[in-house]
Write a protein that holds these residues in place. Structure first.
Motif, PDB file in Angstrom:
ATOM      1  N   TRP A  21       0.831  -1.203   0.000  1.00  0.00           N
ATOM      2  CA  TRP A  21       0.000   0.000   0.000  1.00  0.00           C
ATOM      3  C   TRP A  21       0.871   1.260   0.000  1.00  0.00           C
ATOM      4  O   TRP A  21       0.426   2.329  -0.399  1.00  0.00           O
ATOM      5  N   LEU A  22       2.125   1.125   0.424  1.00  0.00           N
ATOM      6  CA  LEU A  22       3.017   2.276   0.480  1.00  0.00           C
ATOM      7  C   LEU A  22       3.611   2.609  -0.893  1.00  0.00           C
ATOM      8  O   LEU A  22       3.961   3.760  -1.148  1.00  0.00           O
ATOM      9  N   THR A  23       3.675   1.658  -1.778  1.00  0.00           N
ATOM     10  CA  THR A  23       4.300   1.846  -3.081  1.00  0.00           C
ATOM     11  C   THR A  23       3.615   2.929  -3.931  1.00  0.00           C
ATOM     12  O   THR A  23       4.300   3.814  -4.444  1.00  0.00           O
ATOM     13  N   PRO A  24       2.286   2.932  -4.082  1.00  0.00           N
ATOM     14  CA  PRO A  24       1.670   3.997  -4.895  1.00  0.00           C
ATOM     15  C   PRO A  24       1.872   5.392  -4.300  1.00  0.00           C
ATOM     16  O   PRO A  24       2.026   6.367  -5.033  1.00  0.00           O
ATOM     17  N   ILE A  25       1.891   5.480  -2.993  1.00  0.00           N
ATOM     18  CA  ILE A  25       2.107   6.771  -2.341  1.00  0.00           C
ATOM     19  C   ILE A  25       3.504   7.282  -2.659  1.00  0.00           C
ATOM     20  O   ILE A  25       3.688   8.451  -3.025  1.00  0.00           O
ATOM     21  N   LEU A  26       4.492   6.436  -2.532  1.00  0.00           N
ATOM     22  CA  LEU A  26       5.864   6.841  -2.809  1.00  0.00           C
ATOM     23  C   LEU A  26       6.063   7.177  -4.287  1.00  0.00           C
ATOM     24  O   LEU A  26       6.743   8.148  -4.611  1.00  0.00           O
ATOM     25  N   LEU A  27       5.486   6.402  -5.166  1.00  0.00           N
ATOM     26  CA  LEU A  27       5.610   6.687  -6.594  1.00  0.00           C
ATOM     27  C   LEU A  27       4.973   8.034  -6.948  1.00  0.00           C
ATOM     28  O   LEU A  27       5.526   8.797  -7.740  1.00  0.00           O
ATOM     29  N   THR A  28       3.836   8.324  -6.342  1.00  0.00           N
ATOM     30  CA  THR A  28       3.180   9.604  -6.584  1.00  0.00           C
ATOM     31  C   THR A  28       4.047  10.757  -6.090  1.00  0.00           C
ATOM     32  O   THR A  28       4.212  11.765  -6.797  1.00  0.00           O
ATOM     33  N   LEU A  29       4.618  10.620  -4.910  1.00  0.00           N
ATOM     34  CA  LEU A  29       5.496  11.667  -4.383  1.00  0.00           C
ATOM     35  C   LEU A  29       6.726  11.864  -5.261  1.00  0.00           C
ATOM     36  O   LEU A  29       7.139  13.001  -5.521  1.00  0.00           O
ATOM     37  N   ILE A  30       7.300  10.780  -5.735  1.00  0.00           N
ATOM     38  CA  ILE A  30       8.469  10.874  -6.606  1.00  0.00           C
ATOM     39  C   ILE A  30       8.112  11.562  -7.916  1.00  0.00           C
ATOM     40  O   ILE A  30       8.855  12.424  -8.401  1.00  0.00           O
ATOM     41  N   LEU A  31       6.965  11.222  -8.494  1.00  0.00           N
ATOM     42  CA  LEU A  31       6.541  11.857  -9.746  1.00  0.00           C
ATOM     43  C   LEU A  31       6.278  13.347  -9.550  1.00  0.00           C
ATOM     44  O   LEU A  31       6.616  14.158 -10.422  1.00  0.00           O
ATOM     45  N   ILE A  32       5.711  13.731  -8.430  1.00  0.00           N
ATOM     46  CA  ILE A  32       5.478  15.151  -8.152  1.00  0.00           C
ATOM     47  C   ILE A  32       6.802  15.882  -8.000  1.00  0.00           C
ATOM     48  O   ILE A  32       6.973  16.997  -8.520  1.00  0.00           O
ATOM     49  N   LEU A  33       7.752  15.275  -7.307  1.00  0.00           N
ATOM     50  CA  LEU A  33       9.064  15.898  -7.160  1.00  0.00           C
ATOM     51  C   LEU A  33       9.759  16.065  -8.507  1.00  0.00           C
ATOM     52  O   LEU A  33      10.368  17.104  -8.770  1.00  0.00           O
ATOM     53  N   ILE A  34       9.663  15.055  -9.360  1.00  0.00           N
ATOM     54  CA  ILE A  34      10.262  15.158 -10.694  1.00  0.00           C
ATOM     55  C   ILE A  34       9.574  16.255 -11.497  1.00  0.00           C
ATOM     56  O   ILE A  34      10.229  17.043 -12.187  1.00  0.00           O
ATOM     57  N   LEU A  35       8.256  16.347 -11.392  1.00  0.00           N
ATOM     58  CA  LEU A  35       7.516  17.385 -12.101  1.00  0.00           C
ATOM     59  C   LEU A  35       7.973  18.771 -11.667  1.00  0.00           C
ATOM     60  O   LEU A  35       8.245  19.632 -12.500  1.00  0.00           O
ATOM     61  N   PHE A  36       8.091  18.999 -10.374  1.00  0.00           N
ATOM     62  CA  PHE A  36       8.519  20.310  -9.893  1.00  0.00           C
ATOM     63  C   PHE A  36       9.978  20.593 -10.236  1.00  0.00           C
ATOM     64  O   PHE A  36      10.332  21.732 -10.534  1.00  0.00           O
ATOM     65  N   ALA A  37      10.811  19.578 -10.221  1.00  0.00           N
ATOM     66  CA  ALA A  37      12.231  19.788 -10.516  1.00  0.00           C
ATOM     67  C   ALA A  37      12.450  20.113 -11.997  1.00  0.00           C
ATOM     68  O   ALA A  37      13.302  20.927 -12.333  1.00  0.00           O
ATOM     69  N   THR A  38      11.679  19.507 -12.870  1.00  0.00           N
ATOM     70  CA  THR A  38      11.898  19.711 -14.300  1.00  0.00           C
ATOM     71  C   THR A  38      11.192  20.944 -14.842  1.00  0.00           C
ATOM     72  O   THR A  38      11.572  21.457 -15.894  1.00  0.00           O
ATOM     73  N   THR A  39      10.203  21.443 -14.152  1.00  0.00           N
ATOM     74  CA  THR A  39       9.452  22.590 -14.668  1.00  0.00           C
ATOM     75  C   THR A  39       9.740  23.862 -13.887  1.00  0.00           C
ATOM     76  O   THR A  39       9.012  24.845 -14.013  1.00  0.00           O
ATOM     77  N   GLU A  40      10.792  23.848 -13.109  1.00  0.00           N
ATOM     78  CA  GLU A  40      11.105  25.005 -12.272  1.00  0.00           C
ATOM     79  C   GLU A  40      11.347  26.262 -13.093  1.00  0.00           C
ATOM     80  O   GLU A  40      10.880  27.343 -12.750  1.00  0.00           O
TER      81      GLU A  40
END
Length: 52
Positions: A21-40
């Motif tokens: 159950w923790l895997t989708p939460i972590l994947l979502t957080l990682i994708l959000i971090l990548i989104l913010f890092a690449t679109t800064e």
């Protein structure tokens, strides 16, 4: 002796403890971090900022 890979250790931990159950939460957080890092500094930054 080689250093253990933190990602493989974490995946083994999830597998051993059945915390899937923790895997989708972590994947979502990682994708959000990548989104913010690449679109800064991109032209889309104001639009993404308004979504959060």
């Amino acid at each position: 002796m080689s250093q253990p890979n933190p990602l493989s250790e974490f995946l083994a931990f999830l597998k051993a403890n059945k915390w899937w159950w923790l895997t989708p939460i972590l994947l979502t957080l990682i994708l959000i971090l990548i989104l913010f890092a690449t679109t800064e500094d991109s032209p889309l930054a104001p639009f993404i900022y308004s979504l959060s």
